[in-house]
Motif scaffolding. Sequence first.
Motif, mmCIF file in Angstrom:
data_model
loop_
_atom_site.group_PDB
_atom_site.id
_atom_site.type_symbol
_atom_site.label_atom_id
_atom_site.label_comp_id
_atom_site.label_asym_id
_atom_site.label_seq_id
_atom_site.Cartn_x
_atom_site.Cartn_y
_atom_site.Cartn_z
ATOM 1 N N ASP A 282 0.836 -1.209 0.000
ATOM 2 C CA ASP A 282 0.000 0.000 0.000
ATOM 3 C C ASP A 282 0.871 1.258 0.000
ATOM 4 O O ASP A 282 0.576 2.234 -0.695
ATOM 5 C CB ASP A 282 -0.916 0.003 1.227
ATOM 6 C CG ASP A 282 -1.979 -1.090 1.170
ATOM 7 O OD1 ASP A 282 -2.236 -1.600 0.063
ATOM 8 O OD2 ASP A 282 -2.531 -1.435 2.234
ATOM 9 N N ALA A 283 1.956 1.224 0.776
ATOM 10 C CA ALA A 283 2.825 2.398 0.867
ATOM 11 C C ALA A 283 3.528 2.670 -0.457
ATOM 12 O O ALA A 283 3.672 3.822 -0.880
ATOM 13 C CB ALA A 283 3.854 2.210 1.981
ATOM 14 N N LEU B 88 8.739 5.022 3.019
ATOM 15 C CA LEU B 88 8.314 3.635 2.886
ATOM 16 C C LEU B 88 8.591 2.885 4.186
ATOM 17 O O LEU B 88 9.754 2.732 4.560
ATOM 18 C CB LEU B 88 9.054 2.959 1.727
ATOM 19 C CG LEU B 88 8.868 3.596 0.347
ATOM 20 C CD1 LEU B 88 9.712 2.859 -0.681
ATOM 21 C CD2 LEU B 88 7.405 3.604 -0.059
ATOM 22 N N PRO B 89 7.572 2.405 4.870
ATOM 23 C CA PRO B 89 7.769 1.659 6.119
ATOM 24 C C PRO B 89 8.071 0.191 5.835
ATOM 25 O O PRO B 89 7.991 -0.276 4.690
ATOM 26 C CB PRO B 89 6.425 1.810 6.822
ATOM 27 C CG PRO B 89 5.442 1.852 5.691
ATOM 28 C CD PRO B 89 6.135 2.593 4.565
ATOM 29 N N SER C 289 2.962 5.972 -2.720
ATOM 30 C CA SER C 289 4.122 6.784 -3.088
ATOM 31 C C SER C 289 4.264 6.883 -4.604
ATOM 32 O O SER C 289 4.641 7.925 -5.132
ATOM 33 C CB SER C 289 5.401 6.197 -2.481
ATOM 34 O OG SER C 289 5.351 6.250 -1.069
ATOM 35 N N LEU C 290 3.940 5.796 -5.306
ATOM 36 C CA LEU C 290 3.999 5.811 -6.763
ATOM 37 C C LEU C 290 3.070 6.878 -7.327
ATOM 38 O O LEU C 290 3.440 7.635 -8.237
ATOM 39 C CB LEU C 290 3.633 4.436 -7.318
ATOM 40 C CG LEU C 290 3.580 4.318 -8.844
ATOM 41 C CD1 LEU C 290 4.951 4.592 -9.456
ATOM 42 C CD2 LEU C 290 3.086 2.927 -9.249
ATOM 43 N N GLY C 291 1.861 6.953 -6.791
ATOM 44 C CA GLY C 291 0.927 7.972 -7.256
ATOM 45 C C GLY C 291 1.440 9.385 -7.016
ATOM 46 O O GLY C 291 1.311 10.264 -7.869
ATOM 47 N N THR D 211 12.325 -0.838 -5.653
ATOM 48 C CA THR D 211 11.076 -1.276 -6.282
ATOM 49 C C THR D 211 10.250 -0.082 -6.739
ATOM 50 O O THR D 211 9.727 -0.053 -7.859
ATOM 51 C CB THR D 211 10.247 -2.120 -5.295
ATOM 52 O OG1 THR D 211 10.959 -3.317 -4.989
ATOM 53 C CG2 THR D 211 8.882 -2.479 -5.872
ATOM 54 N N LEU D 212 10.144 0.920 -5.885
ATOM 55 C CA LEU D 212 9.384 2.121 -6.214
ATOM 56 C C LEU D 212 9.991 2.853 -7.403
ATOM 57 O O LEU D 212 9.275 3.268 -8.325
ATOM 58 C CB LEU D 212 9.329 3.041 -4.987
ATOM 59 C CG LEU D 212 8.660 4.401 -5.188
ATOM 60 C CD1 LEU D 212 7.212 4.240 -5.637
ATOM 61 C CD2 LEU D 212 8.728 5.215 -3.892
ATOM 62 N N ILE D 213 11.302 3.006 -7.400
ATOM 63 C CA ILE D 213 11.974 3.720 -8.491
ATOM 64 C C ILE D 213 11.798 2.982 -9.813
ATOM 65 O O ILE D 213 11.512 3.587 -10.853
ATOM 66 C CB ILE D 213 13.469 3.908 -8.165
ATOM 67 C CG1 ILE D 213 13.630 4.903 -7.010
ATOM 68 C CG2 ILE D 213 14.239 4.394 -9.388
ATOM 69 C CD1 ILE D 213 15.054 5.019 -6.502
#
Length: 266
Positions: A26-27, A188-189, A31-33, A57-59
Amino acid sequence: MYKAFFSMKHTPFTNSIPVDSLYMSDAVNESLGRLCYAAENQLFAVVTAEVGCGKTTLIRRLSKSLDPEEYLVLYLSDSQLTPRWFYNGLLQQLGAEGKFYRGDAKLSLHRQLEYMREVKHKKVLTIVDEAHLLKRETLEEIRFMLNYQMDSQNPMALILAGQNELWDKLNLQVYAAVRQRIDLKCNLPFLDRSQTEGYIKAHLVYADGQQDIFTDKAIDEIYKYSSGAFRAVNKVCMHSLLSAAQRNKKLIDEHLIHLVIESELP
């Protein structure tokens, strides 16, 4: 060897998993949005996370999400990044010649960014990874660059990504001017127990082999060991699959997880 034992077509717990198959917590999704919004509106954002909590992963997901017809993504990761190499690193990725003097490099970069915006009709997003290692001089230079044209428009979107100590650094009084320029902040937790299970199952689905490998108690122990860090989950799961294959065990229980943690992991 464990791929064949568990009838897997792909290796499940590695960094090379295709972007579309990555587990999105979810985090990370939230964050992606926010980062897509930053890219669209050419904003300055900061992403922080503890080691192994999904920053990469996010990047990767962000880079994949942006239409290459509309965006150009530039990426820098250098613990010794100086202002001159910041500018020249971006110039090289833009296909332009680097400059010896910082001022010349900065001017050339602004011209390249303006060309991309006005002629190519593309928005530029620059991602600076491991930003917690940047020195004050470089962080200040980034602020100066974003002050281009008297605050009328950022020349590009910029994301600083680093460990949580990056935000601790930016909270210092000496970085007040840099902090005031930041438009968005994401953190990111660690994954919780349920998300850790979701992460493991998603990677087994990607592997396209036997699905029911880890018992609930085994996942409990994986969560305790990893504290919900992506990288630590990968490590214990990979070692457990290898150990299970060597012992001809199709089901991994908490006892095998204990054995792996005690004998194979730091």
